[in-house]
Design a protein around this motif. Structure first.
Motif, PDB file in Angstrom:
ATOM      1  N   ILE A   5       0.710  -1.156  -0.030  1.00  0.00           N
ATOM      2  CA  ILE A   5       0.038  -0.009   0.117  1.00  0.00           C
ATOM      3  C   ILE A   5       0.895   1.387   0.103  1.00  0.00           C
ATOM      4  N   PRO A   6       0.740   2.124  -1.073  1.00  0.00           N
ATOM      5  CA  PRO A   6       1.825   3.291  -1.173  1.00  0.00           C
ATOM      6  C   PRO A   6       1.156   4.410  -0.203  1.00  0.00           C
ATOM      7  N   TYR A   7       2.037   5.334   0.158  1.00  0.00           N
ATOM      8  CA  TYR A   7       1.540   6.471   0.994  1.00  0.00           C
ATOM      9  C   TYR A   7       0.609   7.368   0.179  1.00  0.00           C
ATOM     10  N   GLY A   8       0.668   7.564  -1.131  1.00  0.00           N
ATOM     11  CA  GLY A   8      -0.178   8.316  -1.885  1.00  0.00           C
ATOM     12  C   GLY A   8      -0.183   7.790  -3.268  1.00  0.00           C
ATOM     13  N   LYS A   9      -1.374   7.924  -4.264  1.00  0.00           N
ATOM     14  CA  LYS A   9      -1.413   7.396  -5.141  1.00  0.00           C
ATOM     15  C   LYS A   9      -2.709   8.354  -6.047  1.00  0.00           C
ATOM     16  N   HIS A  10      -2.308   8.379  -7.404  1.00  0.00           N
ATOM     17  CA  HIS A  10      -3.321   8.989  -8.103  1.00  0.00           C
ATOM     18  C   HIS A  10      -4.537   7.999  -8.409  1.00  0.00           C
ATOM     19  N   PHE A  11      -5.638   8.578  -8.915  1.00  0.00           N
ATOM     20  CA  PHE A  11      -6.840   7.871  -9.256  1.00  0.00           C
ATOM     21  C   PHE A  11      -7.434   8.430 -10.592  1.00  0.00           C
ATOM     22  N   ILE A  12      -7.271   7.708 -11.397  1.00  0.00           N
ATOM     23  CA  ILE A  12      -7.449   7.911 -12.925  1.00  0.00           C
ATOM     24  C   ILE A  12      -8.999   6.701 -13.245  1.00  0.00           C
ATOM     25  N   PHE A 307      10.376   1.782  13.443  1.00  0.00           N
ATOM     26  CA  PHE A 307       8.633   1.750  12.951  1.00  0.00           C
ATOM     27  C   PHE A 307       8.716   1.946  11.506  1.00  0.00           C
ATOM     28  N   PHE A 308       9.433   2.818  10.879  1.00  0.00           N
ATOM     29  CA  PHE A 308       9.394   3.036   9.254  1.00  0.00           C
ATOM     30  C   PHE A 308       9.703   1.717   8.539  1.00  0.00           C
ATOM     31  N   ASP A 309      10.770   0.870   9.138  1.00  0.00           N
ATOM     32  CA  ASP A 309      11.214  -0.389   8.513  1.00  0.00           C
ATOM     33  C   ASP A 309      10.176  -1.302   8.726  1.00  0.00           C
ATOM     34  N   GLN A 319       6.431   6.812   3.796  1.00  0.00           N
ATOM     35  CA  GLN A 319       7.275   7.937   3.625  1.00  0.00           C
ATOM     36  C   GLN A 319       7.577   8.925   4.627  1.00  0.00           C
ATOM     37  N   ILE A 320       8.924   9.565   4.509  1.00  0.00           N
ATOM     38  CA  ILE A 320       9.170  10.761   5.403  1.00  0.00           C
ATOM     39  C   ILE A 320       9.095  12.067   4.623  1.00  0.00           C
ATOM     40  N   HIS A 321       8.514  12.883   5.303  1.00  0.00           N
ATOM     41  CA  HIS A 321       8.416  14.288   4.691  1.00  0.00           C
ATOM     42  C   HIS A 321       8.521  15.227   5.737  1.00  0.00           C
ATOM     43  N   TYR A 322       9.732  16.137   5.449  1.00  0.00           N
ATOM     44  CA  TYR A 322      10.820  16.048   4.770  1.00  0.00           C
ATOM     45  C   TYR A 322      12.141  15.957   5.321  1.00  0.00           C
ATOM     46  N   ILE A 323      13.243  15.532   4.521  1.00  0.00           N
ATOM     47  CA  ILE A 323      14.361  15.823   5.405  1.00  0.00           C
ATOM     48  C   ILE A 323      14.677  17.355   5.295  1.00  0.00           C
ATOM     49  N   PRO A 324      14.778  18.136   6.477  1.00  0.00           N
ATOM     50  CA  PRO A 324      14.998  19.493   6.347  1.00  0.00           C
ATOM     51  C   PRO A 324      15.941  19.938   5.205  1.00  0.00           C
ATOM     52  N   VAL A 353       6.326  10.578  10.197  1.00  0.00           N
ATOM     53  CA  VAL A 353       6.059   9.226   9.013  1.00  0.00           C
ATOM     54  C   VAL A 353       4.834   9.613   8.431  1.00  0.00           C
ATOM     55  N   SER A 354       4.862   9.626   7.018  1.00  0.00           N
ATOM     56  CA  SER A 354       3.635   9.650   6.413  1.00  0.00           C
ATOM     57  C   SER A 354       3.040   8.328   6.047  1.00  0.00           C
ATOM     58  N   ILE A 355       1.948   8.180   6.531  1.00  0.00           N
ATOM     59  CA  ILE A 355       1.042   6.963   6.301  1.00  0.00           C
ATOM     60  C   ILE A 355       0.229   7.117   5.028  1.00  0.00           C
ATOM     61  N   PRO A 356      -0.513   5.870   4.635  1.00  0.00           N
ATOM     62  CA  PRO A 356      -1.247   5.960   3.340  1.00  0.00           C
ATOM     63  C   PRO A 356      -2.535   6.820   3.459  1.00  0.00           C
TER      64      PRO A 356
END
Ligand code: PLP
Length: 380
Positions: A5-12, A307-309, A319-324, A353-356
């Motif tokens: 399951i990705p953290y974000g995804k387009h919808f077409i 936790f990320f791993d 995913q991580i948002h953002y590296i400063p 941590v950015s979750i789906p």
């Protein structure tokens, strides 16, 4: 095992596909009528006067810094919790980045710390509405007006978002929205500058098309219908009709998509109330709309990597948002920043941590994400 399951995804959907095919069968793949149609739809959607689309959000930001009139060695103030493009686009103009620390509970620039960063070289402030949570634009705009500074709102994450009754184009001179596929409206690549200023709109239009005009009012010696003049050094930053057709079709679904994102957010927030050690970023808006491009959670920094791993090992592609940005080698080398300069931003990064979060996230998928997180942290 469940599909990753990705953290974000387009919808077409089929409508999107049909719209694109229609353009492919038409006479214009670029510089046709779809461009203006998309721009009109975007300005109507946001209730502002003008929209100028660009080939991507980064080129749109480049256009905005150009239109602001910022010159080499002038300064712009922005946040370290952002994607590189926010500040890079200012560097393209030869300007100098000045970072301002963030609010620990939102990741947005701390408006109360901005004024102390202003010098007589400050020309632009670029707040970012992180994750779709609108930054304190009202306070920022008041400060900017006092010091005659242009506000470029990086609303890459914030299509359709609102705060305290105002929209993303209200307390700024220009707002940028990105159409990268993980955002609310996917064009493949694409971006827009929204503005209420005709003067800025004209500069932006010139800049995205090589600095060339066919406007007889601007041309020195008009010679005939073929004639154009290059007035400024611009770029080819145009968005194609193919992408605009997709954007128009996607924009029709944006309100629905933001509603769905808010449903997902509500379920996460409820679930995490009983989970030890998880903090959800704060929504400080009264009567607003969080557009939830991302769903960031803050964990204890000691366990963040583990936790990320763990999430990734369980098929959840967090995913991580953002590296400063001030800790990036390029920024350290060229502008003298160092780790330790912006404590809140660094701690935010160490915990985030950015979750789906995407509209087509199925209920069972979200249940699995919540269950997996509960298994890690345990419930109170
Ligand atoms: C905050 C922010 N600013 C700017 C950009 C650049 O947008 P684009 O990828 O459309 O060039 C992004 C894209 O990820 C972003 O997240």
């Amino acid at each position: 095992m469940i599909k990753p399951i990705p953290y974000g995804k387009h919808f077409i959907d089929e409508e999107d596909i049909k719209s694109v095919i229609k353009v492919l069968k038409s006479d214009f793949l670029t510089q046709g009528k779809k461009v203006e149609e998309f721009e009109k739809a975007l300005s109507d959607f946001h209730g502002c006067r003008y929209a100028v689309v660009f080939s991507n959000g980064t080129s749109a930001l480049h256009g905005a810094y150009y239109a602001s009139g910022i010159k080499p060695k002038d300064e712009f103030i922005t946040t370290p919790i952002t994607f590189a493009a926010t500040a890079n686009a200012g560097l393209y103009m030869g300007a100098v980045p000045v970072f301002c620390d963030v609010e620990p509970d939102t990741g947005n620039i701390d408006a109360n710390l901005i004024e102390e960063k202003i010098t007589d070289r400050t020309k632009v402030i670029t707040p970012v509405s992180y994750a779709g949570n609108v930054a304190d634009l009202k306070t920022i705009f008041e400060i900017a007006k006092k010091h005659n500074i242009i506000v470029i709102h990086d609303a890459a994450h914030a299509l359709g978002a609102r705060r305290d009754g105002y929209g993303i184009t209200d307390f700024c001179h220009m707002a940028m929205v990105s159409f990268h596929p993980v955002k609310h409206v996917a064009c493949g690549e694409g971006g827009v500058i929204l503005t209420n200023s005709e003067k800025l709109k004209d500069k932006l239009m010139l800049f995205r098309n090589h600095g060339i005009t066919k406007d007889k009012n601007l041309i020195e010696n008009y010679e005939g219908d073929w004639y154009y003049e290059m007035l400024e050094l611009g770029y080819n930053y145009r968005l194609t009709d193919i992408q605009c057709a997709l954007g128009i079709s996607q924009l029709k679904k944006a309100k629905e998509s933001i509603i769905r994102r808010n449903e997902i957010a509500k379920k996460y927030i409820n679930a995490f109330k009983n989970i030890k050690n998880i903090e959800v970023t704060k929504n400080k808006s009264i009567d607003g709309i969080h557009s939830y491009h991302l769903f960031p959670i803050l964990t204890p920094k000691e366990v963040r990597k583990d936790f990320f791993d763990y999430m990734r090992n369980n098929g959840i592609l967090v995913q991580i948002h953002y590296i400063p940005l001030h800790t990036m080698p390029y920024y350290k080398k060229n502008f003298g920043f160092k780790k330790g300069d912006f404590k809140n931003a660094e701690l935010f990064y160490e915990r985030e941590v950015s979750i789906p979060m995407f509209p087509s996230l199925a209920d069972e998928q979200q249940d699995y994400v919540i269950e997996t997180i509960k298994n890690y942290f345990g419930e109170v």
